[in-house]
Design a protein around this motif. Structure first.
Motif, mmCIF file in Angstrom:
data_model
loop_
_atom_site.group_PDB
_atom_site.id
_atom_site.type_symbol
_atom_site.label_atom_id
_atom_site.label_comp_id
_atom_site.label_asym_id
_atom_site.label_seq_id
_atom_site.Cartn_x
_atom_site.Cartn_y
_atom_site.Cartn_z
ATOM 1 N N ILE A 3 48.636 -11.829 2.634
ATOM 2 C CA ILE A 3 48.620 -11.630 3.519
ATOM 3 C C ILE A 3 48.155 -11.097 4.818
ATOM 4 O O ILE A 3 46.931 -10.202 4.597
ATOM 5 C CB ILE A 3 49.643 -10.970 3.713
ATOM 6 N N TYR A 4 47.678 -11.545 6.343
ATOM 7 C CA TYR A 4 47.555 -11.362 7.139
ATOM 8 C C TYR A 4 48.623 -9.821 7.830
ATOM 9 O O TYR A 4 48.698 -10.730 9.225
ATOM 10 C CB TYR A 4 47.155 -12.454 7.977
ATOM 11 N N ALA A 5 47.691 -8.951 7.818
ATOM 12 C CA ALA A 5 48.542 -8.106 8.325
ATOM 13 C C ALA A 5 49.078 -7.237 9.638
ATOM 14 O O ALA A 5 50.020 -7.543 10.114
ATOM 15 C CB ALA A 5 48.374 -6.555 7.657
ATOM 16 N N LYS A 6 47.653 -8.237 10.196
ATOM 17 C CA LYS A 6 47.779 -7.733 11.742
ATOM 18 C C LYS A 6 48.812 -8.819 12.405
ATOM 19 O O LYS A 6 49.854 -9.042 13.451
ATOM 20 C CB LYS A 6 46.449 -8.054 12.456
ATOM 21 N N TRP A 7 49.382 -10.532 11.563
ATOM 22 C CA TRP A 7 50.424 -11.124 11.745
ATOM 23 C C TRP A 7 51.655 -10.730 11.606
ATOM 24 O O TRP A 7 53.078 -11.307 12.069
ATOM 25 C CB TRP A 7 49.289 -13.006 11.463
ATOM 26 N N LYS A 37 55.251 -10.201 11.692
ATOM 27 C CA LYS A 37 55.815 -9.270 12.003
ATOM 28 C C LYS A 37 57.225 -8.741 11.202
ATOM 29 O O LYS A 37 58.646 -7.983 11.875
ATOM 30 C CB LYS A 37 56.617 -9.815 13.157
ATOM 31 N N GLY A 38 56.710 -8.607 9.558
ATOM 32 C CA GLY A 38 57.743 -7.706 8.505
ATOM 33 C C GLY A 38 59.516 -8.322 8.568
ATOM 34 O O GLY A 38 61.050 -7.836 8.487
ATOM 35 N N LEU A 86 54.885 0.853 6.669
ATOM 36 C CA LEU A 86 53.928 -0.116 7.318
ATOM 37 C C LEU A 86 54.568 -1.389 8.506
ATOM 38 O O LEU A 86 54.093 -2.554 9.329
ATOM 39 C CB LEU A 86 53.273 -1.010 6.742
ATOM 40 N N ARG A 95 55.510 -4.067 7.800
ATOM 41 C CA ARG A 95 54.975 -5.525 7.079
ATOM 42 C C ARG A 95 55.677 -5.614 4.960
ATOM 43 O O ARG A 95 55.962 -4.987 4.649
ATOM 44 C CB ARG A 95 54.110 -5.723 7.708
ATOM 45 N N ASP A 105 55.106 -16.485 10.542
ATOM 46 C CA ASP A 105 54.319 -16.135 11.392
ATOM 47 C C ASP A 105 52.536 -16.931 11.056
ATOM 48 O O ASP A 105 51.456 -16.577 11.262
ATOM 49 C CB ASP A 105 53.812 -15.007 11.801
ATOM 50 N N ALA A 142 51.887 -15.929 8.232
ATOM 51 C CA ALA A 142 50.865 -14.458 7.528
ATOM 52 C C ALA A 142 50.349 -14.786 6.491
ATOM 53 O O ALA A 142 49.960 -13.739 6.075
ATOM 54 C CB ALA A 142 51.056 -13.603 8.582
ATOM 55 N N ILE A 143 50.655 -15.726 5.592
ATOM 56 C CA ILE A 143 50.740 -15.577 4.497
ATOM 57 C C ILE A 143 49.523 -16.627 3.421
ATOM 58 O O ILE A 143 50.599 -17.965 4.279
ATOM 59 C CB ILE A 143 51.762 -15.765 3.514
#
Ligand SMILES: Cc1ncc(C[n+]2csc(CCOP(=O)(O)OP(=O)(O)O)c2C)c(N)n1
Ligand SMILES: Cc1ncc(C[n+]2csc(CCOP(=O)(O)OP(=O)(O)O)c2C)c(N)n1
Ligand code: SF4
Ligand code: SF4
Ligand code: SF4
Ligand code: SF4
Lengths: 371, 89, 185, 300, 300, 371, 89, 185
Positions: B31-35, B37-38, B57, B59, B80, B82-83
């Motif tokens: 998981i790219y945490a910065k991207w 959005k939870g 967090l 997220r 997003d 993000a994974i």
């Protein structure tokens, strides 16, 4: 080429071909339709493309799309269609897409009188779309000029990455005159050159006075084009430090090139205290009147505007300094006269207007000269 | 609502639940945490409970990496992107 | 005879009903002048509101030099093939100008000298086709005014005549010329 | 809690651990994103538009089309913001006009894959005319309609796809306008490939999108993806995950639908997923080649 | 010859013999024309638009609707010039927008019979979006499309109904754009009554028009009526009478069509005449009454 | 009514209701959407009708259609939508159909910056549609004025049978201020009276200075309305003897009623040689600057234009006679300044412009006053 | 081209050729000369040959009034509403 | 303490991320002033480009007399709930103005006096709901500046609070007030 009796609209079609136009999208409307009809016949002969779209909105969109794909493109219409094109015309200004829009003016407002002539869209050509934006509009007086100014319109639009309006009218568009067109090989259309590599290319680079060339899609320069305010690479932005340089560059694009953009024909008479400022079909009535006036011993100068937007401020202002009175005949209720008034003061300007579809007659202008 | 056409229904390539879990992780979930959005789509729909939502967090986080079957539900459904799931081969 | 305006030009108006081909006649006349007679010419036109048909008119200005104002100011010549055309435009013919009407179509005449020619009848009689009336009209006009040479108008007509109709048009033109000769007698 | 887990498994990587550049290289999909663009996207947390974006990239990737050969054209709306994130030739136009711009572009560059990405309002409200005409002319363009049942960008007004009786900010008493059957409309207008799926069925979207892009003719893929922020909130449908679940539960495949007895079909309220049309017709640009041939052959 | 015949039979009456006023009284149809208007109409000799006008008047007359209750709305085009000749409330608007104006008018005056009269270009080129949306919303408006396969008013450019390969002034090498199946499009968009006939089948038009006007919902009648002046001339189809004959010969009734074996159906090139759709859905204005009731009942 | 914190857009919705508006058609667009949202809620409570159309073209058409059916009607939009409305706006002018068009200006051109403010559509409001036509545009400065000028817009539109543009902007539209609205019963909207019988009624009677009332459809007055030039009963005409009186009447409709149409607020200071001419949101910055300037002992006059079209020529001209310098601050690149220049001469005018979505600051105006 | 619907095909009320001629005229055909544009639709399609085109007048005339069956083809198809047929009852 | 501009007004900016309710907080503050405290107030706002979320800010001008320019010229008070908000607007706070930040959200601080309050933490701790942070913020703001009375802000909040959330909001407001009192010690 030999002498041919040719309509203004036909000359526009030929001018487009000569200027390298290879895409036309339009929607028929009197009195512009001949432009489409000619190009539907001529373009495919050269491998160019013609399409009749579902309306003028789509036509304006399609020519922008085609230019993004790399083809020089044009549309032609008249008042009602021109009104519908306004939103996407603004898009072309914002995204800096070169294209040529021909408006063969007819009598408005609304459906008005489709077969009658008018110069009623002069202010609309400048202000028809929302928001501030630069705009060029050219107004031919003869059939030959319809050809020449079409070529010029393409060249200016390419050079300055801007939509250019060829603002003609039913008279010039439908009138037939003998013309001898130049051989097309002798015409060297302006072609943009993209010198940057895809890596260094910035489609909207804000160097003041500089107009960055536009790379066509699909040639390695993958970038973004948008009608939102954008940064140098084309991404939407709300940052003032990115918007302000854009505004600075785009709204002053023409400033340092006015002598190239602004075309006027001066016919100054020594000692004249009266002058006529004119454009389009009305310029012909004005010339007629001018000759008669001079025959009668009256001294009159004349300035014919082939470019009305950007308005030839300097030229008109200095004319105003030389004469006491400027007559502005128009086939409308007084539109470009507003700009003349602004430049030389209202008291110097005498408007001669006719907005019922008929030409301003030489006599009306003569009366103004003599009156 | 839609009239019949002569064309056949396409098969759905990867039904997430169709793949039974085997022993040990079949894939690695990144998981790219910065991207992130939870939104919790991955958390809610991961058939194996590999992911969880970290309230603090705001997220998603991996809580049961070993259960991952590399069904790719999460990375194809993360709005997003993000994974990324890497299948162990 | 063809009176000059202040800027030395001859102003001709050809008017009739839509479909009578008066606009084409105007174009041909202008071509005769500009392409075959080495003069200058400008041609304009107007239509009625009707989709097709209705009143229509062509204007041709012929001059040796520049032509500025492209429309008729006061006609040197008007040829009217319908009553409506005559009613509408007769008043704008110069006092010393020429008013030519189709005598079978135009009954009410203005109070001024009028040249009456059975244009459409001549067309029908000569070629059997009503649509050649415009060519006859050109014959009458050129025969009467000499504003362009007969050779020029003939060439111009031939250049525009659809394949296979050349002979018919030549005859119609001739009929126009002859009608004038008869008139002249 | 989570900090602990993070350390334990070392699988959940925060930015500090994967440099931004490297992240773009961690999958084929990510590699087609624009590295120069700010991420995450502007969309709401949980909005399905991003899922469609992923599916689109995978479809293009699957077909082996080069980035440079793809042109994405969008109008205005949340959905229309999609192209800017992808490393293709991207054109963000005016509201409703994507297909008209795309028509010009496609005719100018018949060799490129031109894909129009639109919200339901963009495609079918203000853009409805271009939609039916582009289909009729059979421009070889792929139209993607992300149907979120509302105008997202402007904050939740009803659209031509808002279901009956549902609320929107401009339908405070419930919507009385029947929604368009988008796929049927496209078929009637002349589309050659028409399919519908949902963002829950993301891989099905991949497949439909790939087929649509490969299709030589006008193709439409309708992707259902509720806007939870406006449509969901105004109608109390819950969170993004709840709406995602409803997409799972409230659809039926075309195959299943076709097998239903007529009465059940008539009373079916589920969205039918599947490919509804796949016919062959020469696309506009090929037809135009004939015009050029005729013109150059001198025949007129 | 004819003068003689005239005198012999005393049946053919020239204006001198029937005063203009009396002529308007010689039939129900004529009595609904505007006496104050100049006749004959501006249409070309033999143009079928006038036949549709006759059919429309007879349909209105048949339904016993008062002149004052009828509003005719038209866009721009030859067809759009029809309303001015009839003694109803007549609104001649802008090109393509008749149905949008009609929508406002109908909502303001649900009691009136609002009829939109459009050419194919007016209705389906520039006006295509209003066409599908008015159908979708189910405004109780009758749309009449006089399909002459071309843009008549502007002199013969191709329209969205020009058949393939036919010539137009802007299609000198033949038209490459497939025409819309107008009726199918209307059905897909949501129309409740859809029928097609031709000006040769004038009494069938009467019937369809009457049914359409009586219908409580959006109705469409497509009336085929070739423009011989432009479409006919450019394609060498002959005179008005020849084209009228082709309408007679080249159509097939829906009943007959439905009975054809599938292969023949597929290869059928004739226009199918008939009523294609007649369903019941509550029209927009009735739906809106519910909105008002909800708003006034305080429910929100 | 009690004091409420209200947005400008909300006040417009309320003003419409108070003025008797019973039909709204529109298409959502930032920053105007609240007007639609409020009216979708409020209109049906009064038996009025709200419809969201497929686009702005249809919206403009629908409000004209509804007014022809007898309901006072309105639409609201912003730049891109306003551009699309231009054709039918011209129709309303030509066919003399009363209606109110709200344009909540945002930053253009094109999609521009949807949430940013601007005064970029000032010239478009006057010249956006093709052909000559009369036009009224009002520019509120406060939330309360948003209400009042909406009522006024309806009244002027009914009285003069003309479209009226309420040209507001994102600042005033979204700003919240405390307002106390008047009780709606105290507002007496202008209602047209058709005195003629159906037999004697001529919908477009050309008596100079006279605006014939408009009979709604379906009330016995069966007549024809068209966007073509038409005669007194509404039939299309090409006859100059019928067109000319129309032009005369319609284009001079407002001339004898300018005191009713033109609204300005003057704040003249004895002896001031500098004046500010301002309108809309910028007027607030100008007032702020004015107060500071006067605190600093500078003499400055101010003219706030609540009507910008027809342009308050007399008022600006006489102001020009009194002062040496006129400052025209605008959130655009100089639009209304063109008219001011025309009236008072370019040399007297000092433009203060900002076209990046941000307000002109009081400081910018102060600098101009002091500079 | 058009898909089947559940609705039946309407009958065509008056097929012009369906009505055989009887003896003597069944109706009176009136042509309003001023409105006739001479398109010849009535002439060409009158099943009984009641009408003819007068070239010199450029319009239709009645040449065989006695044959009229009052089938109403001509008046329903005259694009200029220049014909009225009155049935003799 | 609240410094006056030249025209006697207090300029307040409330900034955070979309969804944090800062715009609503601005509206409530303006209502407190205008409806319950008999002052004048003008409230404006701006959003980021994001459909939902992204940066958002509200501005409130409060004065006794007329308010002309409706936007903040130089803030008397800035309350910033996010780093971005602080970065963007801190420079525009008057030298003697107040800068209040959420101490858990804003790490990089400008070089000037800053009041750090754990706004979101207080919200979560007091009500269990992060969305009450805006109410806490109002409590802090009013507690510190007294720009409106505590009664007014409470009434304004109560008038806007959705049914059932009154108590929660009251607590959140209280938490804001108390935080200040703690600060003051
Ligand atoms: C001409 C014009 N009208 C209106 C708008 C305002 N507008 C922007 S996006 C949008 C609709 C958004 O809905 P949709 O197209 O369904 O896309 P979504 O945001 O839901 O993805 C509207 C009405 C505009 N930008 N331009
Ligand atoms: C906005 C606009 N674009 C174009 C035109 C020109 N125009 C007038 S009628 C017409 C089309 C006519 O075709 P159709 O609608 O099929 O009607 P017909 O004349 O064939 O009955 C066109 C393009 C116009 N009046 N307005
Ligand atoms: S508003 Fe709706 S459609 Fe737009 S990004 Fe948010 S969830 Fe998606
Ligand atoms: S141009 Fe065609 S459609 Fe128009 S009136 Fe003539 S025949 Fe009819
Ligand atoms: S009614 Fe007309 S068509 Fe029929 S028989 Fe008589 S004349 Fe002929
Ligand atoms: S159908 Fe009518 S217009 Fe045509 S010839 Fe017969 S009477 Fe005349």
């Amino acid at each position: 080429m030999t002498i041919k009796l040719m309509q203004g609209n036909e000359a526009i079609g030929m001018g487009a071909i000569a200027a390298g136009c290879r895409f036309y999208a339009g929607y028929p409307i009197t009195p512009s339709t001949e432009v489409a009809e000619i190009l539907s016949r001529e373009l495919p002969k050269l491998g160019g493309k013609f399409i009749q779209m579902e309306d003028e909105i789509a036509s304006m969109a399609a020519i922008i799309g085609a230019r993004v794909g790399g083809l020089k493109s044009m549309t032609a219409t008249s008042g009602p269609g021109f009104s519908l094109m306004q939103e996407n015309l603004g898009y072309a200004a914002m995204a800096e897409i070169p294209c040529v829009i021909v408006n063969v003016q007819r009598l408005g407002p609304s459906t008005g009188q489709p077969t009658a002539a008018s110069q009623g869209d002069v202010m609309q050509a400048r202000w028809g779309t929302h928001g501030d934006h630069p705009m060029i509009a050219l107004t031919p007086v003869t059939v030959r000029q319809s050809f020449d100014l079409t070529v010029k319109a393409f060249n200016l639009s390419e050079k300055f990455r801007t939509p250019v309006i060829l603002l003609t009218d039913e008279i010039i568009g439908h009138m037939r005159e003998p013309v001898k067109l130049p051989a097309f090989e002798t015409i060297h259309p302006y072609e943009q050159v993209v010198a940057d590599t895809p890596e260094s290319y910035k489609a909207f680079r804000n160097e003041p006075g500089d107009v960055p060339p536009m790379a066509p899609f699909g040639r390695g320069y993958r970038y973004h084009i948008t009608g939102l305010f954008h940064d140098e690479v084309g991404f939407p932005t709300q940052r003032l430090d990115e918007i302000d340089p854009w505004l600075e560059r785009v709204n002053h694009k023409f400033d340092r090139h006015l002598d190239e953009i602004i075309m006027v024909e001066s016919d100054f008479q020594e000692g004249a205290k009266t002058a006529i400022v004119t454009y389009g079909a009305t310029a012909r009535s004005a010339r007629h009147a001018l000759k008669i006036a001079r025959q009668r011993g009256l001294k009159v100068s004349m300035l014919t505007l082939l470019t009305i937007w950007p308005f030839p401020e300097t030229q008109v202002e200095s004319l105003g300094d030389q004469v006491d009175r400027i007559i502005v005949p128009e086939m409308n209720l007084g539109q470009l006269a507003l700009e003349v008034e602004r430049m030389v003061g209202r008291r110097k300007v005498k408007r001669v207007n006719r907005a019922n579809g008929e030409m301003v007659t030489p006599q009306m202008i003569l009366d103004a000269i003599e009156g | 609502m839609i009239e019949a056409t002569t064309v056949e229904q396409p098969n759905i390539a990867n039904s997430p639940t169709a793949q039974p879990a085997r022993k040990g992780p079949r894939g690695q979930v990144i998981i790219y945490a910065k991207w992130c959005k939870g939104c919790q789509i991955c958390v809610e729909f991961c058939p194996m409970g590999v992911l969880a939502f970290a309230q603090d967090l705001d997220r998603a986080v991996v809580v049961a990496a070993e259960k991952c079957t590399a069904c790719h539900f999460c990375d194809t459904h993360c709005p997003d992107l993000a994974i990324v799931v890497k299948r162990f081969d | 005879m063809t009176a000059k305006t202040d800027t030395d030009r001859t102003e001709i108006r050809l008017a009739g009903e839509g479909g009578q081909g008066m606009i084409l006649a105007g174009i041909v006349l202008a071509e005769a002048a500009a392409i075959y007679d080495n003069k200058n010419a400008v041609q304009t036109q107007s239509y009625g509101p009707e989709a097709r048909g209705g009143a229509s008119k062509a204007e041709v200005i012929i001059a040796n030099g520049e032509i500025d104002h492209p429309e008729v100011i006061a006609a040197d010549v008007l040829i009217a093939l319908s009553q409506e055309a005559c009613d509408k435009y007769a008043a704008n013919v110069k006092p010393d100008g020429l008013l030519i009407v189709d005598e079978d179509q135009v009954e009410r005449l203005p109070n001024r000298p009028v040249i009456r020619v059975p244009v459409s009848k001549l067309a029908l009689d000569t070629t059997g086709k009503a649509i050649t009336a415009n060519t006859v009209a050109l014959g009458v006009l050129v025969g009467l005014t000499g504003i362009v040479s007969r050779q020029a108008i003939e060439k111009a007509i031939m250049a525009r005549a659809p394949k296979g109709t050349e002979e018919m048009n030549r005859k119609a033109l001739e009929a126009g010329f002859t009608a004038i000769e008869r008139l002249a007698h | 809690m989570s900090e602990h887990i993070l350390t334990a498994h070392d699988l959940d990587v925060s930015e500090g651990q994967i440099p931004r550049e490297n992240w773009f290289e961690s999958s084929e999909t990510l590699s087609k994103l624009r590295k120069s663009k700010k991420f995450p996207t502007i969309w709401c947390s949980g909005c399905g538009i991003g899922i469609v974006m992923g599916a689109l990239i995978r479809a293009i990737d699957h077909l082996g089309i080069k980035n440079d050969e793809v042109a994405l054209v969008a109008g205005i709306g949340c959905t229309a913001r999609m192209p800017v994130y992808m490393d293709f030739n991207t054109l963000h136009t005016t509201h409703g006009r994507a297909l008209a711009f795309a028509t010009g572009l496609k005719i100018a560059r018949p060799d490129m894959h031109v894909i129009a990405i639109m919200g339901d309002g963009d495609a079918l409200a203000i853009g409805g005319n271009h939609f039916i005409h582009t289909a009729r002319r059979n421009l070889d363009i792929t139209a993607i309609v992300v149907n979120n049942a509302i105008y997202g960008m402007t904050g939740g007004q009803y659209s031509p796809t808002t279901p009956l009786d549902k609320r929107a900010t401009t339908a405070p008493y419930g919507n009385i306008e029947p929604p368009f059957p988008v796929c049927e409309l496209a078929i009637a207008a002349g589309a050659t490939y028409v399919a519908r799926s949902t963002v829950y069925h993301a891989l099905e979207l991949d497949k439909f999108l790939a087929e649509a892009i490969a299709k030589d003719g006008f193709s439409l893929v309708e992707a259902m993806s509720y806007c939870h922020t406006t449509y969901g909130r105004l109608n109390k449908f819950g969170k993004a995950t709840d709406m995602m679940r409803s997409l799972k539960d409230n659809t039926i495949t075309k195959t299943a639908y076709d097998k239903l007895p007529p009465e059940e079909r008539a009373s079916n309220t589920k969205f039918v997923r599947g490919m509804f049309c796949n016919i062959d017709r020469l696309p506009y640009t090929s037809q135009y080649d004939k015009v050029i041939a005729r013109a150059q052959g001198g025949a007129q």
